[in-house]
Design a protein around this motif. Sequence first.
Motif, mmCIF file in Angstrom:
data_model
loop_
_atom_site.group_PDB
_atom_site.id
_atom_site.type_symbol
_atom_site.label_atom_id
_atom_site.label_comp_id
_atom_site.label_asym_id
_atom_site.label_seq_id
_atom_site.Cartn_x
_atom_site.Cartn_y
_atom_site.Cartn_z
ATOM 1 N N GLY A 141 36.301 45.157 43.656
ATOM 2 C CA GLY A 141 35.124 44.738 44.387
ATOM 3 C C GLY A 141 35.463 43.723 45.461
ATOM 4 O O GLY A 141 36.629 43.467 45.764
ATOM 5 N N GLY A 142 34.417 43.099 46.026
ATOM 6 C CA GLY A 142 34.604 42.191 47.141
ATOM 7 C C GLY A 142 34.295 40.756 46.834
ATOM 8 O O GLY A 142 33.969 39.979 47.752
ATOM 9 N N ARG A 143 34.393 40.333 45.576
ATOM 10 C CA ARG A 143 34.152 38.937 45.223
ATOM 11 C C ARG A 143 35.347 38.087 45.660
ATOM 12 O O ARG A 143 36.503 38.414 45.374
ATOM 13 C CB ARG A 143 33.925 38.818 43.710
ATOM 14 N N LEU A 144 35.085 36.990 46.347
ATOM 15 C CA LEU A 144 36.146 36.199 46.956
ATOM 16 C C LEU A 144 37.135 35.662 45.932
ATOM 17 O O LEU A 144 38.349 35.709 46.139
ATOM 18 C CB LEU A 144 35.543 35.046 47.749
ATOM 19 N N THR A 145 36.633 35.117 44.850
ATOM 20 C CA THR A 145 37.536 34.535 43.848
ATOM 21 C C THR A 145 38.433 35.592 43.236
ATOM 22 O O THR A 145 39.620 35.343 42.979
ATOM 23 C CB THR A 145 36.713 33.848 42.753
#
Length: 845
Positions: free
Chosen positions: A646-650
């Motif tokens: 996915g595209g979650r920054l952490t």
Amino acid sequence: MLGRPVFRPGGLTRYSRLASSPWPATTALRPRTPISPILSRTAASEAGEDDSGHIKTERNEGIFFLDNVFPLKFQWLSRIPLLNWEQQAINAMSRIDQPNAAFASPLSIVHRAFPETLPVKITEVLPRIREGGAFVKFSHDANIDVFELEGTLRKYMQEKPIRPWFNPLRRVRAFLVRGQPWIEDLYRLPSSRIRVEFLPTSPEASAAELTQEQIFTLFRKYGKLFNIEPQPSDSKVLPKYALVDFERARFATMAKACLHGFVLPESEGGGKTGTVLNLKYESQRKSYWWWDWMTNHPRIVLPLLVALFSATAVAVFDPIRIFSIKTHITHAFGLGDYKDYTVVKFLKKWIMRGYDAITLRKRRAEDDSFRILWEDRQETVEQLKTWLIETADTFIVVQGPRGAGKKELVLDYVLNDNHQQKIVVDCKKIQEARGDSATITAAAAEVGYRPIFSWMNSISSMIDLAAMGTIGTKTGFSETLDQQLSKIWNNTATALKEVALSHRKSDDKDANLGDDDWLEAHPECRPVVVVDNFLHKSNETGADMVYDKISEWAARLTTSNIAHVIFLTTDVSFSKSLSKALPDRVFRTVTLGDCTPEVAKKMVLRHLDADGDDHDKKDDSEEKKPRPSESRADLDELDSVIQVLGGRLTDLEFLARRIKAGESPGSAVQQITEQSASEILKMYLLDADKNWSPQQAWILIRDLANNEKIRYNEVLLNDAFSSKGEEVLQALEQAELITITSQNGRPNAIKPGKPIYQAAFEYLREDDVLRARFELAVLTDLAAKEAKTIDKCEAELRILAELPNASDLKPRVFYLLQKVLASQQAIEKYEAKSGGYKKILKEKY
């Protein structure tokens, strides 16, 4: 001359004469003629003759006491160790042989006090610095009455008064010693109160208790009396006593010197055998009318003291606190005011490039890799900057899950250059503080509120508790957490307003406007308040009060045009809390989600190539080394793993660090998935102390593992969510296990809380033992509910059977029987499935 002093080491000076002194034996009519003295006796010590504490007198001898010979204000010197103040003072004064001088020795004062015609022969002068006077021992003829001598001497001293240098307003007085004075050298200072004890003359005799009139007659001649306080009638203290208060301490010393040891005869009220008066000093506190009034009216005094203390605190500390908050907002003591200097620019450039001050080697900042994300969100950044220059008095809310980069977006890109005057309030630090004092300290630290006396709250609470026991009401010294937070926010609002108005110039075209109108006309001059982690742990006890105070304070800032307020929150239900503060406003909301797969891939590659940028800046003659993203063959699978991650920054940052450490993208995502599965198992399934049951969380995990999106209402129809289903789903969304999407303002679907959770759910579903355990628990709960349904139906059937016309209720009976049959079939189905799961639990680890 009367004589010269004789000194004895450690002893008190005594002035003596021989019995054959040139003063002849006097009569009542023959005057005395002084001649040179001859010393004859040994000086007594400070404890009297032979350390007995008394002055021995023979027949036809008497003692006068002269007061006001020494000052009483220096009596405290006698308490100093190794300092014989009395002896040193007498030694010094005895050297002064000037009878007419104000500062004269005791011998000179006695010489002036006694007239030449007085028919006495002075044998000794005993100075007493403690009492401020001197004992004068004399002899007289047998036919002379000592009381007549006292009258003659007092009359002469009134006609020719002697006024000492230290007390020129009062003269030296002389009285006959009627008792047996106690010459002691104990550490006891004179007092204006005397305790008069009534003692018998012999052990077998009894003493008489004097009345106030008798005591007044005995003591009034020595000075003005304030009060005579007899012993309480119910007191069993022996010997009997009375307290006599004089106007001055000198009057008390005179009375004690003359009447101590006096035997009061029967004719004067002393009883058949007489009564001995034993006098001693009694310490007392000075009483003032204002102090008595204050102690007798605590209901009036304590609130006045509270008001005075509060006014003093506001006048003294609040300006200091406001100044401290202003420096915290404007960074007045930082480098911001010197940013235009060349040296500051050079240092800033050096630090921003990442030079290490010790090794002088470059190190690329990992945050540079995320600029790609902000470029993708440039539209959001511009929107926030536009809102900050508008005059709308409403909140700006940036909502998104953890790791979406809300704080970095606002502080590093929206407020980086245009708004140096900002303040960041981290609700997480305030909410996680334990106790009222820690909460107050944390809130004050967020805004620069100093000085803060949080420990005073505990002391004030103790004062209030003591006041409740004494006057029945609180003093108001202690302040609740609500009041303390209000004081912090109010002072912060005042500082923010002063900071905003500091941009106002006297030559401005709007200089004639009032403060409020000027602030409304210049929104670009308002500071920015960023409230981070808003509604963090909002389900805990006491959290609502803290967040309500922050919301009310933020509403006052925006409606008064003092500052812009930006809330950063992960809670999707933030409008419920903020609507209490601004019920008639529509919030300006920005929702940050996960970045697209294309941007996510660029971010990972940029992170990998961060250390390789140095090779591009080498001389062209050197051969350039390939970038890490170009030299690694396993990066081909990056597209597929980002679809899973996915595209979650952490999560993307975590993936980049693992790949950079040498792992392949597939292995890194697998490790992240297993770690997320462990977190889910610990936080949502094994911990039962939550607002949901492990069975409810497992049903959502199981269904989302089969489908990436499930219907919201379909979940509510599940038997496991039949009771408080919506509350359970909201709690799980707040805990970030799931995400609820909306359509037309209503919830319509449920998705995993993070993209990586989809893979983690599938990973947990593949664990046969874990799946069997929770499926068995779900079936057990469903069977228990069906059993309760059967019990209710059977209880109702028994009631119907007892009714007189039960045949008319056949439809209801048939309905209940059908429910019992359906529940029984469901239980049998659940038990059949449970058998398979039990077999798995028995066979597998």
